[in-house]
Design a protein around this motif. Structure first.
Motif, short mmCIF file in Angstrom:
data_model
loop_
_atom_site.label_atom_id
_atom_site.label_comp_id
_atom_site.label_asym_id
_atom_site.label_seq_id
_atom_site.Cartn_x
_atom_site.Cartn_y
_atom_site.Cartn_z
N UNK A 15 0.85 -1.18 0.00
CA UNK A 15 0.00 0.00 0.00
C UNK A 15 0.89 1.23 0.00
N UNK A 16 0.31 2.39 0.21
CA UNK A 16 1.10 3.60 0.18
C UNK A 16 1.17 4.19 -1.21
N UNK A 17 1.85 5.34 -1.34
CA UNK A 17 1.95 6.01 -2.63
C UNK A 17 3.31 6.71 -2.74
N UNK A 18 3.53 7.36 -3.84
CA UNK A 18 4.85 7.92 -4.13
C UNK A 18 5.26 9.05 -3.19
N UNK A 19 4.31 9.66 -2.49
CA UNK A 19 4.70 10.70 -1.53
C UNK A 19 5.41 10.10 -0.32
N UNK A 20 5.29 8.78 -0.13
CA UNK A 20 6.05 8.13 0.94
C UNK A 20 7.54 8.38 0.77
N UNK A 178 -2.61 1.02 -5.72
CA UNK A 178 -3.25 0.67 -6.99
C UNK A 178 -4.10 1.80 -7.56
N UNK A 179 -4.04 2.98 -6.94
CA UNK A 179 -4.73 4.15 -7.50
C UNK A 179 -3.87 4.78 -8.59
N UNK A 180 -4.51 5.44 -9.55
CA UNK A 180 -3.73 6.11 -10.60
C UNK A 180 -2.83 7.20 -10.03
N UNK A 181 -1.59 7.22 -10.48
CA UNK A 181 -0.67 8.31 -10.13
C UNK A 181 -0.65 9.35 -11.25
N UNK A 195 -4.75 7.88 -23.29
CA UNK A 195 -4.25 8.14 -21.95
C UNK A 195 -3.88 6.86 -21.22
N UNK A 196 -2.59 6.63 -21.00
CA UNK A 196 -2.12 5.44 -20.28
C UNK A 196 -2.21 5.69 -18.78
N UNK A 197 -2.95 4.84 -18.09
CA UNK A 197 -3.11 4.98 -16.65
C UNK A 197 -2.00 4.21 -15.95
N UNK A 198 -1.12 4.94 -15.27
CA UNK A 198 -0.03 4.35 -14.51
C UNK A 198 -0.27 4.58 -13.03
N UNK A 199 -0.25 3.52 -12.27
CA UNK A 199 -0.54 3.61 -10.84
C UNK A 199 0.74 3.89 -10.03
N UNK A 200 0.53 4.18 -8.75
CA UNK A 200 1.68 4.31 -7.85
C UNK A 200 2.46 3.00 -7.82
N UNK A 201 1.75 1.88 -7.86
CA UNK A 201 2.42 0.57 -7.90
C UNK A 201 3.31 0.44 -9.13
N UNK A 202 2.83 0.92 -10.28
CA UNK A 202 3.62 0.86 -11.51
C UNK A 202 4.98 1.51 -11.32
N UNK A 203 4.99 2.71 -10.72
CA UNK A 203 6.24 3.44 -10.51
C UNK A 203 7.12 2.78 -9.46
N UNK A 204 6.51 2.25 -8.40
CA UNK A 204 7.30 1.53 -7.40
C UNK A 204 8.02 0.34 -8.04
N UNK A 205 7.28 -0.45 -8.82
CA UNK A 205 7.87 -1.64 -9.45
C UNK A 205 8.94 -1.25 -10.46
N UNK A 206 8.66 -0.23 -11.24
CA UNK A 206 9.60 0.22 -12.26
C UNK A 206 10.86 0.80 -11.65
N UNK A 207 10.69 1.86 -10.88
CA UNK A 207 11.85 2.61 -10.39
C UNK A 207 12.60 1.84 -9.30
N UNK A 208 11.88 1.10 -8.47
CA UNK A 208 12.54 0.33 -7.44
C UNK A 208 13.49 -0.70 -8.00
N UNK A 209 13.07 -1.40 -9.04
CA UNK A 209 13.92 -2.43 -9.64
C UNK A 209 15.04 -1.83 -10.50
N UNK A 210 14.79 -0.68 -11.12
CA UNK A 210 15.85 0.00 -11.87
C UNK A 210 16.96 0.44 -10.92
N UNK A 211 16.57 1.08 -9.82
CA UNK A 211 17.55 1.57 -8.85
C UNK A 211 18.35 0.43 -8.25
N UNK A 212 17.69 -0.66 -7.90
CA UNK A 212 18.38 -1.80 -7.30
C UNK A 212 19.33 -2.47 -8.29
#
Length: 598
Positions: A15-20, A178-181, A195-212
Motif C-alpha cells: 500500500x502507500x503512494x509515491x509521496x512516501x 493501486x490508485x492512478x498516479x 491516456x495510459x493509466x499508470x498507478x503508484x504501484x507501476x512506478x514503485x515496481x519500475x523505479x525500485x527495480x531500476x535503482x536496485x
C-alpha cells in the motif's frame, strides 16, 4: 515462442503512494541534497527537508482551491525544478497528474484536458496560458489555471496557508498503491493520443527495480543526474521518481540548446538521454577535430575505442598493443570527450530509439558506457535495460527484474509485470486489445538471446512489403543512415513499390559546416544544395553504410534529400522524436513519387 524473466530485486509496497518517498527522505536523509535548481544562474542545492516543505505548501494550495482525491490536474511546462515540485504536490493532494507536452497545440490541449476531465491546469508561460484560454469554453470541468512564470507556486503557498498540518497529513496518505498516479497521453504516431493509466504501484515496481539493478549509479550523497528530457514524457518521469527513490541529486534544464555548458556546470555522474544526444556529441567532437586539422587523429582514436570495446566482449580481452594505443588516445582524445559530458560520469542510459552498435562501442571505448534500454509509455518507461556490470552492446538488455518478456510466434514482444499500465483512460476497447490474455502486446518485433537480452528489430505495423513480397523492417537501416553527421532524419519508403527508397533531411548545423569546408556559397541550405553532386555523394555514403546492415532486397536503391525538416509543429514527429510515417508520407507524397518515377 520464447520468454525470459529475472527475479524482482525490490519489494513493491502493498500500500502507500509515491509521496512516501519524500517523507522518508526527509526523515532519513534530512540534509542530503535531493534537488538542485538554478538561482540567478547558479545551481543551488535543495535538501530533502526543504523539498518536502515546499511540496506540502503547494499541495495545501491545491487542497484549498478545491482539488479532491482522485481529481486530475494537468501540468504543462518545460523540464524545470517546478515541474518536479508540482508533480509531487499534485500527488500529495491525493490527485492524479496529467502531463501535457509544452509544445502541444491548442487542439491537443483541448483533447487531453477534456478527455481526462482535468479540474485544474498548471502552465508555464504566456504561450501555454493562451493555448488553454483559447479552448477553455469547451472544458466545463476546468476550474483553475495557474501559471508558473506568473508566480503559481507562491500563489498556491498563499492560498493554502490556512490548511492544517493534520489535513495535509491525511491527504498525503489518501492515495493507495493501486490508485492512478498519472495519466500519460501517448504522443501517438496515428490517431488521437490515448491516456495510459499508470498507478503508484507501476512506478514503485519500475523505479525500485531500476535503482536496485543499477545500484552503483544511484549512490546517495555521491551521485547526481541532470534531466533534460521532456518531463512530460514517461522516460523523464522515470528519471524524476528514480532519483527521489534512491535518493540522488536531480537537476533539471528546459532544453538541450546549451547542454554542453549545463553538463559542465552541473557535472552529473549519470546522464539519461536519447540516441540523438549521443550522436550529436560524437559528431560535434569529430567536426571540431576536422576543423582544427586533427580529423585523422580523431578517426584513429574512434577506431581504437571501438576495437577496444569489442575486445572487452571477448574471452581474451584487448591485446597489449591495443591497450597501449587506448592509453595514448585516452590522454589525447577520450579524456576531453568525457569532460564535455561533465567529467564525472562513467555511465549513461539511452532509450527512445536504437543507439547503434558502432556508437555504443565508441562510448564504452572512451570510458563512458551508454546502457541502452527499451520501453513504452504503457510499461512506465524501461521494461528492459542493459545491466551496468554485463552490458551487451547491440541489444536493449534484459527484462526489468520482476517482469517477463515473451516473444510471440509472430515475433511480437509481449510484456507482463507490475510496472505495466492498467489500461487506457476512457477507452475499454483499446485496453482490451492491448492487454489480451494478461500480456501487453507492444506492437514491436524482437528477439531474445540465450541470456535473455532483447533486441528490437522493428514495428509490427511498420513492416514494409515491397511489390516483390519482401518484408522490410525500416528501423534497422534508418538508424544506420541517421548516424551520419549530415543526416537529421531518415524515413524508408517502399510499401507496394518495386524497391526500397528513403526520404532524408539534413542536420542544419552540420550542413553549414560541410558547405564551408567544401567551398559552397555562404548561406547554402538544404534547398539550394539538394541536387549538389558532392552533397549527394556524401549522403550516399550514409546510405551505403545503412545498406551494409541489410540484405540487397532490403537496401535503399534511391533517396531524396528534402528541403525542409521533419518537425513536431508540422506533425511529422512526436515529442519523443518518433516519426509519424503516415503524415510524412502524405506531406511528401510528391517526393516519394519522384523516387519511383523513373
Amino acid at each position: 515462442m520464447r520468454e525470459f524473466s529475472l527475479p524482482a530485486l525490490y519489494e513493491v509496497p502493498t500500500d502507500g503512494n509515491l509521496t512516501d518517498l519524500i517523507r522518508r527522505n526527509a526523515a532519513q536523509h534530512p540534509e542530503v541534497a535531493v534537488m538542485s535548481r538554478k538561482v540567478a544562474g547558479v545551481w543551488t542545492d535543495v535538501s530533502a527537508t526543504q523539498f518536502l516543505a515546499e511540496v506540502r505548501a503547494a499541495a495545501k494550495g491545491l487542497i484549498a482551491s478545491g482539488v479532491q482525491p482522485g481529481d486530475r490536474v494537468a501540468l504543462m511546462s518545460r523540464t524545470r525544478f517546478e515541474w518536479v515540485l508540482l508533480d509531487f504536490a499534485i500527488w500529495s493532494a491525493g490527485a492524479v497528474t496529467v502531463p501535457v507536452y509544452e509544445t502541444s497545440s491548442a487542439e491537443q490541449v483541448q483533447w487531453i484536458l477534456g478527455d481526462s476531465g482535468a479540474v485544474a491546469v498548471l502552465v508555464e508561460s504566456d504561450v501555454h496560458a493562451a493555448a488553454v484560454a483559447s479552448v477553455r469554453d469547451s472544458l466545463p470541468e476546468l476550474a483553475h489555471v495557474w501559471q508558473i512564470d506568473a508566480g503559481a507556486v507562491e500563489a498556491l503557498g498563499t492560498a493554502g496557508a490556512e490548511v492544517s498540518e493534520e489535513t495535509m497529513d491525511l491527504r498525503m496518505v489518501s492515495a493507495k498503491a493501486d490508485d492512478p498516479a498519472t495519466i500519460v497521453y501517448t504522443s501517438g504516431t496515428t490517431g488521437r493520443p490515448k491516456g495510459c493509466v499508470l498507478t503508484h504501484r507501476s512506478f514503485f515496481a519500475e523505479c525500485g527495480n531500476v535503482v536496485e539493478r543499477l545500484k552503483p549509479l544511484f549512490r546517495t550523497g555521491e551521485c547526481s543526474v541532470l534531466l533534460f528530457l521532456p518531463a512530460a514524457h514517461v522516460f523523464g518521469r522515470l528519471v524524476e521518481v528514480a532519483s527521489v527513490m534512491a535518493p540522488i541529486k536531480l537537476g533539471c534544464v528546459p532544453d538541450i540548446k546549451n547542454l554542453t555548458d549545463e553538463l559542465a556546470s552541473f557535472r552529473p555522474t549519470l546522464i539519461l538521454g536519447v540516441p540523438r544526444v549521443f550522436e550529436k556529441v560524437y559528431n560535434a567532437a569529430r567536426a571540431k577535430a576536422q576543423a582544427d586539422g586533427k580529423g585523422k587523429i580523431f578517426d584513429r582514436a574512434a577506431d581504437t575505442a571501438i576495437a577496444y570495446s569489442r575486445a572487452l566482449s571477448t574471452p581474451q580481452g584487448p591485446t597489449l598493443g591495443l591497450k597501449l594505443k587506448h592509453k595514448l588516445f585516452d590522454k589525447l582524445v577520450f579524456g576531453k570527450l568525457r569532460a564535455v559530458l561533465g567529467g564525472r560520469g562513467e555511465y549513461a542510459i539511452s532509450g527512445g530509439a536504437p543507439l547503434g552498435e558502432r556508437l555504443g562501442h565508441f562510448y564504452r571505448g572512451i570510458g563512458f558506457t551508454v546502457l541502452e534500454g527499451y520501453g513504452l509509455t504503457e510499461s512506465c518507461a524501461a521494461t528492459a535495460f542493459n545491466p551496468w556490470d554485463r552490458p551487451k552492446i547491440g541489444t536493449v538488455g534484459q527484462p526489468l527484474p520482476g517482469s517477463v518478456v515473451r516473444i510471440a510466434d509472430d515475433g511480437e514482444v509481449l510484456l507482463h509485470g507490475e510496472h505495466l499500465f492498467t489500461g487506457y483512460w476512457n477507452n475499454e476497447a483499446a485496453s482490451a486489445e492491448a492487454l489480451a490474455d494478461g500480456w501487453f502486446h507492444t506492437g514491436d518485433i524482437g528477439t531474445l538471446d540465450e541470456d535473455g537480452y532483447l533486441a528490437i528489430t522493428g514495428r509490427k505495423k511498420e513492416i514494409i512489403v515491397t511489390a516483390g513480397g519482401k518484408n522490410v523492417a525500416p528501423a534497422v537501416i534508418e538508424d544506420r543512415i541517421r548516424a551520419h553527421a549530415l543526416v537529421a532524419e531518415c524515413m524508408v519508403v517502399g510499401d507496394g513499390r518495386p524497391f526500397v527508397g528513403a526520404l532524408v533531411t539534413l542536420d542544419e548545423e552540420f550542413l553549414s559546416r560541410w558547405a564551408e569546408e567544401n567551398g559552397k556559397p555562404a548561406g547554402s541550405t538544404a534547398l539550394s544544395l539538394r541536387e549538389d553532386a558532392e552533397l549527394l555523394a556524401e549522403v550516399q555514403r550514409a546510405v551505403d553504410d545503412g545498406n551494409a546492415a541489410v540484405s540487397k532486397a532490403e537496401s535503399v536503391r534511391k533517396f531524396r534529400i528534402l528541403p525542409t525538416q521533419f518537425t513536431e509543429e508540422a506533425g511529422h514527429i512526436t515529442p519523443s522524436l518518433k516519426l509519424k510515417r503516415n503524415v510524412v508520407a502524405k506531406d511528401f507524397a510528391d517526393e516519394v513519387e519522384s523516387i519511383y518515377r523513373a
